[in-house]
Design a protein around this motif. Sequence first.
Motif, PDB file in Angstrom:
ATOM      1  N   ARG A 119       0.833  -1.210   0.000  1.00 30.44           N
ATOM      2  CA  ARG A 119       0.000   0.000   0.000  1.00 30.44           C
ATOM      3  C   ARG A 119       0.865   1.256   0.000  1.00 30.44           C
ATOM      4  NH1 ARG A 119      -3.223  -3.220   3.546  1.00 30.44           N
ATOM      5  NH2 ARG A 119      -2.141  -2.325   5.368  1.00 30.44           N
ATOM      6  N   LEU A 120       1.974   1.194   0.699  1.00 29.02           N
ATOM      7  CA  LEU A 120       2.872   2.342   0.716  1.00 29.02           C
ATOM      8  C   LEU A 120       3.477   2.586  -0.665  1.00 29.02           C
ATOM      9  CD1 LEU A 120       4.411   4.555   2.231  1.00 29.02           C
ATOM     10  CD2 LEU A 120       6.117   2.827   2.866  1.00 29.02           C
ATOM     11  N   ALA A 121       3.863   1.532  -1.352  1.00 36.08           N
ATOM     12  CA  ALA A 121       4.426   1.698  -2.699  1.00 36.08           C
ATOM     13  C   ALA A 121       3.384   2.263  -3.657  1.00 36.08           C
ATOM     14  CB  ALA A 121       4.945   0.344  -3.199  1.00 36.08           C
ATOM     15  N   SER A 122       2.140   1.787  -3.535  1.00 35.49           N
ATOM     16  CA  SER A 122       1.082   2.306  -4.401  1.00 35.49           C
ATOM     17  C   SER A 122       0.805   3.777  -4.100  1.00 35.49           C
ATOM     18  CB  SER A 122      -0.185   1.478  -4.195  1.00 35.49           C
ATOM     19  OG  SER A 122      -1.264   2.013  -4.938  1.00 35.49           O
ATOM     20  N   ALA A 123       0.753   4.131  -2.834  1.00 35.62           N
ATOM     21  CA  ALA A 123       0.494   5.522  -2.475  1.00 35.62           C
ATOM     22  C   ALA A 123       1.634   6.424  -2.913  1.00 35.62           C
ATOM     23  CB  ALA A 123       0.281   5.622  -0.963  1.00 35.62           C
ATOM     24  N   ARG A 124       2.860   5.918  -2.850  1.00 37.61           N
ATOM     25  CA  ARG A 124       3.999   6.718  -3.300  1.00 37.61           C
ATOM     26  C   ARG A 124       3.937   6.953  -4.812  1.00 37.61           C
ATOM     27  NH1 ARG A 124       7.728   3.806  -1.189  1.00 37.61           N
ATOM     28  NH2 ARG A 124       7.953   5.016   0.749  1.00 37.61           N
ATOM     29  N   ALA A 125       3.525   5.947  -5.562  1.00 38.71           N
ATOM     30  CA  ALA A 125       3.407   6.111  -7.022  1.00 38.71           C
ATOM     31  C   ALA A 125       2.300   7.107  -7.371  1.00 38.71           C
ATOM     32  CB  ALA A 125       3.131   4.748  -7.654  1.00 38.71           C
ATOM     33  N   ASP A 126       1.155   6.999  -6.702  1.00 38.31           N
ATOM     34  CA  ASP A 126       0.065   7.958  -6.955  1.00 38.31           C
ATOM     35  C   ASP A 126       0.505   9.370  -6.616  1.00 38.31           C
ATOM     36  OD1 ASP A 126      -1.523   5.872  -7.760  1.00 38.31           O
ATOM     37  OD2 ASP A 126      -2.584   5.662  -5.838  1.00 38.31           O
ATOM     38  N   HIS A 127       1.272   9.503  -5.550  1.00 41.00           N
ATOM     39  CA  HIS A 127       1.726  10.840  -5.157  1.00 41.00           C
ATOM     40  C   HIS A 127       2.681  11.413  -6.202  1.00 41.00           C
ATOM     41  CE1 HIS A 127       4.442  13.662  -3.004  1.00 41.00           C
ATOM     42  NE2 HIS A 127       3.284  14.076  -2.463  1.00 41.00           N
ATOM     43  N   GLN A 128       3.554  10.603  -6.715  1.00 34.39           N
ATOM     44  CA  GLN A 128       4.483  11.085  -7.743  1.00 34.39           C
ATOM     45  C   GLN A 128       3.739  11.507  -9.007  1.00 34.39           C
ATOM     46  OE1 GLN A 128       7.241   7.848  -8.235  1.00 34.39           O
ATOM     47  NE2 GLN A 128       8.399   8.350  -6.361  1.00 34.39           N
ATOM     48  N   LEU A 129       2.731  10.721  -9.399  1.00 31.73           N
ATOM     49  CA  LEU A 129       1.948  11.066 -10.587  1.00 31.73           C
ATOM     50  C   LEU A 129       1.192  12.376 -10.384  1.00 31.73           C
ATOM     51  CD1 LEU A 129       0.854  10.374 -13.383  1.00 31.73           C
ATOM     52  CD2 LEU A 129      -0.945   9.008 -12.245  1.00 31.73           C
ATOM     53  N   ALA A 130       0.578  12.531  -9.198  1.00 30.66           N
ATOM     54  CA  ALA A 130      -0.164  13.759  -8.921  1.00 30.66           C
ATOM     55  C   ALA A 130       0.771  14.958  -8.878  1.00 30.66           C
ATOM     56  CB  ALA A 130      -0.921  13.602  -7.603  1.00 30.66           C
ATOM     57  N   ALA A 131       1.981  14.774  -8.346  1.00 30.45           N
ATOM     58  CA  ALA A 131       2.937  15.880  -8.293  1.00 30.45           C
ATOM     59  C   ALA A 131       3.393  16.278  -9.701  1.00 30.45           C
ATOM     60  CB  ALA A 131       4.130  15.474  -7.436  1.00 30.45           C
ATOM     61  N   SER A 132       3.625  15.285 -10.560  1.00 29.50           N
ATOM     62  CA  SER A 132       4.038  15.598 -11.950  1.00 29.50           C
ATOM     63  C   SER A 132       2.921  16.329 -12.686  1.00 29.50           C
ATOM     64  CB  SER A 132       4.393  14.306 -12.689  1.00 29.50           C
ATOM     65  OG  SER A 132       5.464  13.642 -12.053  1.00 29.50           O
ATOM     66  N   GLU A 133       1.691  15.875 -12.484  1.00 32.91           N
ATOM     67  CA  GLU A 133       0.570  16.536 -13.158  1.00 32.91           C
ATOM     68  C   GLU A 133       0.410  17.961 -12.678  1.00 32.91           C
ATOM     69  OE1 GLU A 133      -4.079  15.489 -14.322  1.00 32.91           O
ATOM     70  OE2 GLU A 133      -3.055  14.407 -12.697  1.00 32.91           O
ATOM     71  N   ARG A 151      -4.754  20.212  -8.397  1.00 38.32           N
ATOM     72  CA  ARG A 151      -4.113  20.443  -7.095  1.00 38.32           C
ATOM     73  C   ARG A 151      -4.809  19.643  -5.997  1.00 38.32           C
ATOM     74  NH1 ARG A 151      -3.625  26.550  -5.353  1.00 38.32           N
ATOM     75  NH2 ARG A 151      -5.910  26.328  -5.432  1.00 38.32           N
ATOM     76  N   SER A 152      -6.119  19.495  -6.099  1.00 42.10           N
ATOM     77  CA  SER A 152      -6.852  18.706  -5.112  1.00 42.10           C
ATOM     78  C   SER A 152      -6.447  17.238  -5.176  1.00 42.10           C
ATOM     79  CB  SER A 152      -8.358  18.866  -5.335  1.00 42.10           C
ATOM     80  OG  SER A 152      -9.090  18.062  -4.429  1.00 42.10           O
ATOM     81  N   ARG A 153      -6.263  16.713  -6.397  1.00 45.78           N
ATOM     82  CA  ARG A 153      -5.819  15.326  -6.524  1.00 45.78           C
ATOM     83  C   ARG A 153      -4.432  15.137  -5.934  1.00 45.78           C
ATOM     84  NH1 ARG A 153      -8.378  15.732 -11.638  1.00 45.78           N
ATOM     85  NH2 ARG A 153      -6.377  16.113 -12.660  1.00 45.78           N
ATOM     86  N   PHE A 154      -3.575  16.126  -6.087  1.00 44.26           N
ATOM     87  CA  PHE A 154      -2.237  16.046  -5.505  1.00 44.26           C
ATOM     88  C   PHE A 154      -2.298  16.023  -3.975  1.00 44.26           C
ATOM     89  CE2 PHE A 154       1.239  18.464  -3.550  1.00 44.26           C
ATOM     90  CZ  PHE A 154       2.301  17.622  -3.821  1.00 44.26           C
ATOM     91  N   GLN A 155      -3.136  16.892  -3.406  1.00 41.48           N
ATOM     92  CA  GLN A 155      -3.268  16.918  -1.953  1.00 41.48           C
ATOM     93  C   GLN A 155      -3.843  15.607  -1.410  1.00 41.48           C
ATOM     94  OE1 GLN A 155      -5.669  20.414  -1.420  1.00 41.48           O
ATOM     95  NE2 GLN A 155      -3.903  21.828  -1.502  1.00 41.48           N
ATOM     96  N   ALA A 156      -4.801  15.020  -2.140  1.00 37.92           N
ATOM     97  CA  ALA A 156      -5.361  13.734  -1.718  1.00 37.92           C
ATOM     98  C   ALA A 156      -4.302  12.641  -1.789  1.00 37.92           C
ATOM     99  CB  ALA A 156      -6.560  13.379  -2.588  1.00 37.92           C
ATOM    100  N   ALA A 157      -3.486  12.666  -2.868  1.00 37.27           N
ATOM    101  CA  ALA A 157      -2.418  11.670  -2.990  1.00 37.27           C
ATOM    102  C   ALA A 157      -1.384  11.838  -1.885  1.00 37.27           C
ATOM    103  CB  ALA A 157      -1.761  11.789  -4.365  1.00 37.27           C
ATOM    104  N   GLU A 158      -1.124  13.089  -1.499  1.00 39.08           N
ATOM    105  CA  GLU A 158      -0.167  13.340  -0.418  1.00 39.08           C
ATOM    106  C   GLU A 158      -0.703  12.805   0.913  1.00 39.08           C
ATOM    107  OE1 GLU A 158       2.802  17.024   0.539  1.00 39.08           O
ATOM    108  OE2 GLU A 158       0.676  17.495   0.313  1.00 39.08           O
ATOM    109  N   ALA A 159      -2.004  12.983   1.167  1.00 40.85           N
ATOM    110  CA  ALA A 159      -2.602  12.473   2.396  1.00 40.85           C
ATOM    111  C   ALA A 159      -2.607  10.941   2.409  1.00 40.85           C
ATOM    112  CB  ALA A 159      -4.026  13.010   2.548  1.00 40.85           C
ATOM    113  N   GLN A 160      -2.893  10.337   1.261  1.00 43.93           N
ATOM    114  CA  GLN A 160      -2.885   8.880   1.178  1.00 43.93           C
ATOM    115  C   GLN A 160      -1.480   8.328   1.411  1.00 43.93           C
ATOM    116  OE1 GLN A 160      -4.596   8.011  -2.628  1.00 43.93           O
ATOM    117  NE2 GLN A 160      -6.708   8.435  -1.956  1.00 43.93           N
TER     118      GLN A 160
END
Length: 369
Positions: free
Chosen positions: A103-117, A139-148
């Motif tokens: 779950r941590l690896a998945s959340a880290r990947a989502d966070h990287q994608l949201a940050a790039s976007e 920006r909202s998707r990035f913040q959600a990915a950061e919280a996850q």
Amino acid sequence: MFRFPLLILLPLALFVAACSPPETPEEAAPRPALVVQPGGAEALMDIFPGEVRARYEPELAFRIAGKISRRLVTVGDRVKKGQPLAELNAADVGLELDAARARLASARADHQLAASELDRYRPLLERGVVSGSQFDAVRSRFQAAEAQLEQARAQMDVARNQAGYAVLEAPDNGVIARRLAEAGQVVAAGQTVFVLAVDGDREVRIDLPEQDMDRFKVGDEVTIELWSRPGDTFPGRIRELAPAADPASRTFEARVAFDNQAVGADLGQSARVLVHGANGADTLSLPLAAVTADDGNPYVWVVNPDDLTLTKTPVKTGAYHAERVPVLGGLAADAWVVAAGTQVLREGQKIRPVDRQNRPVRLNQKGGE
């Protein structure tokens, strides 16, 4: 010479004997009687059996449920702080750790994608290519990915801790006092597996009867004696009194502290706690057998030293102890009192005073028991 027939003389003799006065108590042979003099308040002492225990006895348990795979120590083993004591089957917690890691690896990947976007949309917003609402959504998707990602990191820490909880370690140096679980047993979280007697201070645990609780308070001075060293006493004090009675025995647990460096007592040794009477220093005391009651009014038989006759003397008594009773009034300190067979004595009866070895006692000489 005239002679009376035998049949006439016999009734005459019986008539004369019947008319003779009965033998008075004074004329009867004095019976031996055990006599004592009152003892001081120091003779009033209650004795409570106990056991030498550690002052700190934490109950050790796993913080998670599971099946015990290995037990590494047993009762009586000395352990050090951090030493493993038992282990749980770690298969389940290992799977939880793997899931948390994924779950941590998945959340880290989502966070990287949201940050790039978000980085791509920022210059587009500045050139007016995208609207502000579109940028806010990114920006909202990035913040959600950061919280996850933060949530996944916390879950990873929990799973890592859970895996560590599969090993039960000693929290301090000490001795295993009790073992309450065995290898192969399934235990719940918090279920006691071992009781550890922590190195350091030692105490004597005793049980006090409910009717005596008012006599004791924390800080009271007492005397301690080890069964293995009879006659060798040392001071102690009551450190703790239980606020409620044990539901099974209806007694109150008490802990008596002492200086173990001077005593050298071992865990589990039997001991006795001697508690002196709480009455005044000038209080007298007698053996229980010396005090009799008539309609609830206690009295004793006092011996007149001049003619060795008995006088029924009312007395005022305090709370009865295990072997003696305090006499608060009605009795002189130098009086001689009958200490056995008091229920068959009479007022004015003459006795022959003896001690516990059946030796004659001279009442004009001061003496004790």
